[in-house]
Each structure stands twice: as C-alpha cells, then as structure tokens.
Design an enzyme around this catalytic site. Sequence first.
Site, short mmCIF file in Angstrom:
data_model
loop_
_atom_site.label_atom_id
_atom_site.label_comp_id
_atom_site.label_asym_id
_atom_site.label_seq_id
_atom_site.Cartn_x
_atom_site.Cartn_y
_atom_site.Cartn_z
N HIS A 88 0.83 -1.21 0.00
CA HIS A 88 0.00 0.00 0.00
C HIS A 88 0.86 1.26 0.00
CE1 HIS A 88 -3.24 -2.70 1.10
NE2 HIS A 88 -2.56 -3.08 2.17
N HIS A 115 5.39 6.52 6.91
CA HIS A 115 5.09 6.09 5.54
C HIS A 115 4.61 7.29 4.75
CE1 HIS A 115 1.23 5.88 7.67
NE2 HIS A 115 0.77 6.38 6.54
N HIS A 117 2.23 8.94 1.19
CA HIS A 117 1.17 8.86 0.19
C HIS A 117 1.61 9.77 -0.95
CE1 HIS A 117 -1.57 7.02 3.21
NE2 HIS A 117 -0.87 7.77 4.04
N THR A 221 -6.24 6.52 7.98
CA THR A 221 -6.76 6.70 6.62
C THR A 221 -6.74 5.40 5.83
OG1 THR A 221 -4.63 7.35 5.67
CG2 THR A 221 -5.99 9.10 6.60
N THR A 222 -6.45 4.29 6.50
CA THR A 222 -6.55 2.96 5.88
C THR A 222 -7.39 2.08 6.80
OG1 THR A 222 -4.50 2.27 6.99
CG2 THR A 222 -4.30 3.10 4.73
ZN ZN Z 1 -0.83 7.50 6.06
#
Ligand code: ZN
Length: 308
Positions: A88, A115, A117, A221-222
């Site tokens: 992801h 992480h 995006h 947000t996941t």
């Molecule tokens: Zn995130």
Amino acid sequence: MRLPLAVLAVAVVTSRANGESHWCYDIQANSNPGSCQRPDQWGGECQKSHQSPIDIVTHKARLDHNLKPFSFSGYDKKEKRTVKNNGHTVMVSLEPDARISGGGLAAQYRATQLHLHWSESLNKGSEHSLNGQRLAMEMHIVHEKDTAKEEAPNPKDKIAVLAFLVKEGNEFNEGFRLLVEALDHISKPEMNFTMEASSIMDLLPKENKLRHYFRYQGSLTTPTCDETVVWTVFKEHIQLRRDQILAFSQKLYYDQEKKLHMTDNVRPLQPLGDRLVSTSRAAGQLLPTALPALLLPTLTCLVASVLS
Ligand SMILES: [Zn+2]
Ligand SMILES: *[C@@H]1O[C@H](CO)[C@@H](O)[C@H](O)[C@H]1NC(C)=O
C-alpha cells in the site's frame, strides 16, 4: 486495458474463494474491477463520521493557545532502519526510541513507523488538502500513546499522527536521498531493505519551522479507519525535487507481477461533519518580527507629520 469477461469472472471467483477481499485504493480497483474493496466499500469504522483525511479550510481554523511547540526526542538519532513495500505504501520502522511530547498532547507518544502517500500528479498526492488544494505527497509519522494501565483500551487519542505535506522544490533534498535510493530495492510488495544510518529529522523541515500546525480529531486513513487519531498537520511543507517525488510512483509496484505502479495511494476526502479544526496560530496572523517592520514607517510618518 480490457480483460475478457471470462478472465474477470475467474478473478472474482478466485478472490472470493480465498475468503479475502482485500482493501485497495481506487486506482487498483479500476485496473482490476472486483478484485478488491475500494475506499467506499472499506469496512471497520471507515464509513463513520469522524474520518480522515479532510480538507482544512485555513480561515475557519480556531486559534488554540494550548497548541504549543512539540518536544522531539530521539528524532535526531542516526539509526539503521528497515524500509518495506507493504503493498500500500513504503513504510519505515521507527521503534524503539523516538518520542514526542508537548504539542497540546496530553501524554508522551512513541513513534512506531512512518510512511508516505503520493501521486504522479503533483497536485493529487497528499491525503489532506489545504483550502481545497492537494499537494504532491504526504508523510505520516505514526505514534502510539504511552498507555497508563487504568485507561480504556481504545481512547480517542490512542494514536498521534504527525502529517507533513510535500511540495515540489527546486533543490535536491539530501535528507531524502537514502530513502529514495532504497526504493530500488523494494519494488514489489513484501520486499524490504535496511538503509544506512539516518535520522527522522533528516526528513523533516528545520525544527524551528515546526511550531505551527493544525490539529483535529480523526481516524486512520486505511482500514480499519479507527477513530482514535489526534492529527497534527504542519504548516511548513517538506520540499523535494521533482525527480525525488516521481521516484516513488516509478520505482514501486502494488503487485508481484509489476503490472500496476504504486501511485495515487490516497484516500478520498472525508466530511468534516461536526468537528472543528484548531490552529496553533491564527491564519494570516502577522509574525512577531513582521510587526516592527510595519509599525516603524507608520510611526515615523506620524512623527514627521506632527513636527512639520
Ligand atoms: Zn498514512
Ligand atoms: C525482510 O525480507 C526477508 C525475506 O527477504 C524476511 O525474511 C524478513 O522477515 C523481512 N523483514 C521484514 C521486517 O519484513
């Protein structure tokens, strides 16, 4: 790309037979319809009303004097860290010893991972938007509260995420060099790589620029989108050169077969609902140093007119 119907049918049956319909982003669902759960089908708490990300309307943010600067500890420690393609995003493990306190938080928090995006389009890669505008990327540093034993298992502030929006800049960002180079080694899901020693601070804007930020209560947000996140979105942006930003979309893949580049791993905006966004400083408020610069000519002018 159009797949023959039979192939599609087989794909759907196979994924159902495995008993798993895994979550994915819209770009993945669009490239292989029915293969995975797109954002509007995500389970867990994802369809509830205090979700993230949101659009931050800066002039509506309420000034909160409790939103003091953060204290960062262990953020400047150089460590060898593992970076992984988890299917992801690209995720860097941060345990065990980076912590934050202050910043209007009620407790100390331990960093667990960071992480990012991103998108190939430099105005579509951040999850949060500012006044309706998305930026090129967004970096999330995820922290967990140092728990007191008597506390309920899932307090609203169990997790604190520090969010940094990334925009294109003209200069090569040396602090991101090791991370971007590592992408060559983790092109497919489940691959990992140990980077040379680096610090979390290497990735961030200068610490004296981190005093101002937005704050609101939201979710992961996941999936499973737990509504247990205190969000901090910093006003100062990280700047990466265009090729450093595009490396993420070009070098990483969502799948083992390298059919789909990992890009647009961005959840759609969620309604703010009855929530308020706070700010550590009123939007458009003058910097203390700007005030004398404005006042001085005015005073001089006044004095001059009295004397003449
Ligand atoms: Zn995130
Ligand atoms: C990294 O990958 C190796 C296999 O290539 C695996 O044995 C190891 O557990 C992985 N480490 C992490 C942190 O995922």
